[in-house]
Design an enzyme around this catalytic site. Structure first.
Site, PDB file in Angstrom:
ATOM      1  N   ARG A  15      34.098 -48.489 -18.181  1.00 18.18           N
ATOM      2  CA  ARG A  15      34.584 -48.257 -16.584  1.00 18.18           C
ATOM      3  C   ARG A  15      34.023 -49.370 -15.754  1.00 18.18           C
ATOM      4  NH1 ARG A  15      32.544 -43.010 -12.977  1.00 18.18           N
ATOM      5  NH2 ARG A  15      33.956 -43.455 -11.394  1.00 18.18           N
ATOM      6  N   HIS A  16      34.805 -49.603 -14.926  1.00 13.25           N
ATOM      7  CA  HIS A  16      34.627 -50.606 -13.844  1.00 13.25           C
ATOM      8  C   HIS A  16      33.479 -50.395 -12.973  1.00 13.25           C
ATOM      9  CE1 HIS A  16      35.686 -48.316 -10.309  1.00 13.25           C
ATOM     10  NE2 HIS A  16      37.003 -48.003 -11.010  1.00 13.25           N
ATOM     11  N   GLU A 101      44.621 -46.681 -13.242  1.00 15.55           N
ATOM     12  CA  GLU A 101      44.171 -45.250 -12.942  1.00 15.55           C
ATOM     13  C   GLU A 101      45.237 -44.346 -12.828  1.00 15.55           C
ATOM     14  OE1 GLU A 101      42.416 -42.861 -13.378  1.00 15.55           O
ATOM     15  OE2 GLU A 101      40.473 -43.377 -12.160  1.00 15.55           O
ATOM     16  N   TRP A 102      44.934 -43.044 -12.886  1.00 14.29           N
ATOM     17  CA  TRP A 102      45.810 -42.030 -12.534  1.00 14.29           C
ATOM     18  C   TRP A 102      46.515 -42.246 -11.046  1.00 14.29           C
ATOM     19  CZ3 TRP A 102      44.985 -37.170 -15.586  1.00 14.29           C
ATOM     20  CH2 TRP A 102      45.827 -36.161 -15.347  1.00 14.29           C
ATOM     21  N   ARG A 183      38.739 -41.210 -19.423  1.00 13.40           N
ATOM     22  CA  ARG A 183      38.517 -39.643 -19.943  1.00 13.40           C
ATOM     23  C   ARG A 183      39.714 -39.162 -20.385  1.00 13.40           C
ATOM     24  NH1 ARG A 183      35.838 -36.830 -15.212  1.00 13.40           N
ATOM     25  NH2 ARG A 183      36.751 -38.480 -14.007  1.00 13.40           N
ATOM     26  N   HIS A 214      35.606 -41.804 -41.972  1.00 12.56           N
ATOM     27  CA  HIS A 214      35.927 -42.019 -43.222  1.00 12.56           C
ATOM     28  C   HIS A 214      36.722 -43.299 -43.349  1.00 12.56           C
ATOM     29  CE1 HIS A 214      35.588 -37.424 -42.841  1.00 12.56           C
ATOM     30  NE2 HIS A 214      34.445 -37.882 -43.554  1.00 12.56           N
TER      31      HIS A 214
END
Length: 231
Positions: A15-16, A101-102, A183, A214
């Site tokens: 994150r910035h 970003e959103w 997120r 795995h």
């Protein structure tokens, strides 16, 4: 106990650093807000601990970087890697709107309380408060639209990493972006719909890590802890 997943490729979510709107809690999408001096210090502090030869983020093991076009993300990239390293990894760095970003639409620059108050005035949310993960943003993006663009990046990453799940080649990936979108990315990485509840926090300038269980590309996972000594 041996590390059964040693050598498995990783994805680093960065994150910035802090901005003035980060401090106030205002929704910052397309607005090109620069890092504060403290925000630059946050990124530099992370760099000293985790970036460099033999450290957690070893430039020699990077296969690709996805970077948001916003100034705050670009500056974070510049602080994380010195000029020589940026030149060495430049061919792998992709600046893409898919990790911006959103898109907050009408909510750009507002606080959560202001968004909810405005929606209430418009006759919305009569049964529950506004939640971006379910309701999206007026004149901005829905959760489904965000998921679609993030899934494109995830598909690219899996193509890069799938042939080298046992560490045959360094194919770590870095994503430098923003709080909400990172997120959202983490949810999509493990196959969650964005509306599914999964509380997460990622501080400005901080680093999150994703990987696989795995040594299998179809078993994506959170990497909850990493050895600070590096690889």
């Amino acid at each position: 106990m041996p590390d059964k997943d040693a050598g498995t490729p990783r994805v680093f979510l960065i994150r910035h650093g802090e901005t003035e709107w980060t401090i106030s809690g205002r929704y910052t999408g397309r607005s090109d807000i620069p890092l504060t001096p403290h925000g630059e210090e946050q990124v530099a502090a992370s760099r000293e601990v985790i970036v460099g030869p033999g450290k957690i983020i070893d430039p020699s093991r990077l296969a690709h970087l996805f970077i948001s076009p916003r100034t705050r993300a670009q500056r974070t990239f510049e602080i994380l890697f010195d000029e020589k390293t940026r030149k060495e990894i430049g061919a792998q760095a992709e600046i893409t709107e898919d990790i911006r970003e959103w898109e907050y639409g009408l909510y750009e620059g507002l606080l959560t309380a202001q968004i909810r108050a405005g929606r209430k005035e418009r006759g919305l949310d009569t049964e529950r408060p506004w939640n971006i993960w379910h309701d999206g943003c007026e004149e901005g993006e829905t959760a489904a639209e965000v998921a679609t663009r993030l899934d494109r990046i995830i598909s690219k990453i899996r193509e890069i990493q799938a042939p080298y799940m046992h560490g045959e080649k360094g194919v770590d990936v870095i994503i430098i972006a923003h709080g909400h979108i990172l997120r959202a990315f983490a949810k999509r990485w493990i196959g969650f719909e964005l509306g599914m509840r999964l509380p997460m926090m990622l501080e400005p300038g901080a680093v999150g890590v994703l990987s696989y269980e795995h040594h299998k590309v179809d078993e994506p996972a959170f990497l909850l802890g990493v050895n600070m000594g590096g690889t």
